[in-house]
Scaffold this active site. Structure first.
Site, PDB file in Angstrom:
ATOM      1  N   VAL A 271       0.823  -1.205   0.000  1.00 30.08           N
ATOM      2  CA  VAL A 271       0.000   0.000   0.000  1.00 30.08           C
ATOM      3  C   VAL A 271       0.857   1.256   0.000  1.00 30.08           C
ATOM      4  CG1 VAL A 271      -1.771   1.296   1.246  1.00 30.08           C
ATOM      5  CG2 VAL A 271      -1.880  -1.206   1.175  1.00 30.08           C
TER       6      VAL A 271
ATOM      7  N   CYS B 218      -6.276  -9.319   3.146  1.00 27.44           N
ATOM      8  CA  CYS B 218      -7.472  -8.492   2.915  1.00 27.44           C
ATOM      9  C   CYS B 218      -8.741  -9.323   3.063  1.00 27.44           C
ATOM     10  CB  CYS B 218      -7.408  -7.840   1.527  1.00 27.44           C
ATOM     11  SG  CYS B 218      -6.135  -6.588   1.377  1.00 27.44           S
TER      12      CYS B 218
ATOM     13  N   ASP C 224       9.930   3.293   7.011  1.00 28.20           N
ATOM     14  CA  ASP C 224       9.634   1.906   7.355  1.00 28.20           C
ATOM     15  C   ASP C 224      10.584   1.485   8.471  1.00 28.20           C
ATOM     16  OD1 ASP C 224       7.963  -0.442   5.693  1.00 28.20           O
ATOM     17  OD2 ASP C 224       9.536  -1.217   7.000  1.00 28.20           O
TER      18      ASP C 224
END
Length: 421
Positions: free
Chosen positions: A13, A257, A31
């Site tokens: 994403v 998901c 990150d």
């Protein structure tokens, strides 16, 4: 001068988002993984979602592991994972850690936008109090929030982030406009602004819940048709000639998901006193498909006279979906474990998946090459493009004379497989 954006989390994403904004304005991609930052600085994306050329095109994008470098940012976009725990309850730890980090550097006037999938209300019930507590600032007076759910489709080169309409929302009417205008900078397909963060959160979580239920229906139909001796693919193709028949197919439902998001909604539903029977029934059907595939294969091997104990079985594909390197919550592992319980010797072959990731995450040693005349059965579990390009005769050459081929994804012609969903 455009505001500096910090994108927190550089996975499927966050990275595409950072790249697109990085073509327009200064962006810092953050990150916590040293390895991830190192590879991106070298122009490499191991998820295969972004090419080296695309990274180079984001001229205003830089990467960092240092929170201090984010202090000049005024817009923070959070794109960290939101998994579930062993009890299928939401695991907000990554989201909370990212929020705590932002809280330490949050300033008056800053905007924090969340893209991670959550249940309706989570942003304002979980994240906002953390931001207020750590920053000592007041929500909707000193700082603001937005929510724009991700719609990334890993492994799909035709539906990139800019080609998918983006839902946007904000914590005040003015912020709603600001969030919408921000995403309009990069989203070619356009944006769709809604009245509240809760509506945007709800819209996201039901997208995957609806898909989960539709696949569960087709999975259950495939179980019925198999017992009736009817080919499921033929039935679906015939039914699909009607204009309003939805094109869903049976298979394993995993990933981060579809196999996860419905549990966020059911958790919230139960917390307000509603038991979501239909959603949980769909989850049960899909979660049990791996065990069904293994049991069905063993039954057919016995029926054909193939000894199952110590039999050699090859599973082709490990990732949670086709043309994707991600193995998070892959349901192929369910088939693997079940077959091992039956005493089978199981190999898994997936040239897209990192052997290091397979071993570290799932304790599986992938095979890097295939042996001829070796396997008693092959399961075609993931419809990678590279698998579709292999002729049936080549696949059969890996099998012993007496064998079974179980095609879960309709990769082979019907006449070339012994079992299908």
């Amino acid at each position: 001068m455009k505001e500096l954006i910090a994108v927190i989390g550089l996975g499927y994403v966050g990275l595409p988002l950072a790249v697109e904004f990085g073509k327009k304005r200064r962006v810092i991609g953050f990150d916590i993984s040293h390895a991830r930052i190192s590879e991106l600085e070298k122009g490499i994306d191991k998820t295969l979602e972004i090419t080296g050329e695309e990274l180079s095109a984001a001229a205003h994008l830089s990467f960092s592991l240092n929170i201090d470098e984010l202090k000049l940012a005024t817009i923070f976009i959070v794109t960290v994972p939101t998994p579930i725990d062993k009890n299928n309850h939401p695991d907000f730890n990554p989201l909370m850690r990212a929020t705590e980090m932002i809280g330490k550097i949050l300033k008056v006037g800053d905007l924090v936008i969340y893209e991670s999938t959550v249940y309706p209300g989570a942003t304002e019930e979980i994240c906002v109090p953390i931001l207020e507590s750590i920053s000592k600032l007041r929500f909707n007076q000193d700082f603001f929030c937005g929510y724009s759910p991700e719609r990334i489709n890993p492994g799909d080169p035709d539906r990139k982030i800019v080609n998918i309409k983006k839902i946007t929302s904000g914590s005040t009417p003015k912020i709603t406009v600001k969030v919408d205008d921000l995403y309009k900078e990069i989203i070619i397909a356009g944006t769709y602004s809604v009245s509240s963060i809760r509506v945007a959160e709800a819209a996201k979580v039901i997208e995957n819940t609806q898909r989960d239920l539709n696949i569960a229906l087709i999975n259950e139909l495939s179980l019925i048709f198999n017992k009736l001796g009817i080919d499921t693919e033929e039935v679906l193709l015939a039914a699909g000639t009607k204009w309003n028949f939805l094109p869903f197919w049976p298979g394993l439902v995993g990933g981060h998901c579809i196999g996860v998001d419905p549990y966020y909604l059911t958790y919230k539903a139960q917390s307000v006193g509603h038991h979501p029977e239909v959603i949980l029934a769909g989850r049960k059907v899909n979660d049990e498909m791996g065990a069904y595939v293994a049991a069905n294969l063993i039954k057919e091997m016995s029926r054909k006279g193939i000894a199952t104990n110590s039999s050699k079985i090859l599973i082709m594909g490990l990732s949670f979906k086709e043309n994707c390197v991600d193995i998070r919550n892959t349901k192929v592992i369910d088939i693997y474990k079940e077959l091992r319980e039956y005493g089978c010797v199981v190999d898994i072959y997936d040239p897209l998946v990192s052997s290091e990731d397979a071993f570290s995450q799932l304790n599986i040693s992938l095979v890097s090459s295939l042996k001829y005349d070796y396997y008693d059965a092959i399961i075609m579990a993931v419809s990678h493009r590279i698998f579709k390009e292999v002729e049936a005769l080549k696949i059969k050459s890996y099998c012993k004379k007496m064998h079974l081929i179980y095609d879960l994804k309709y990769i082979l012609p019907r006449s070339e497989s012994d079992l299908r969903l």
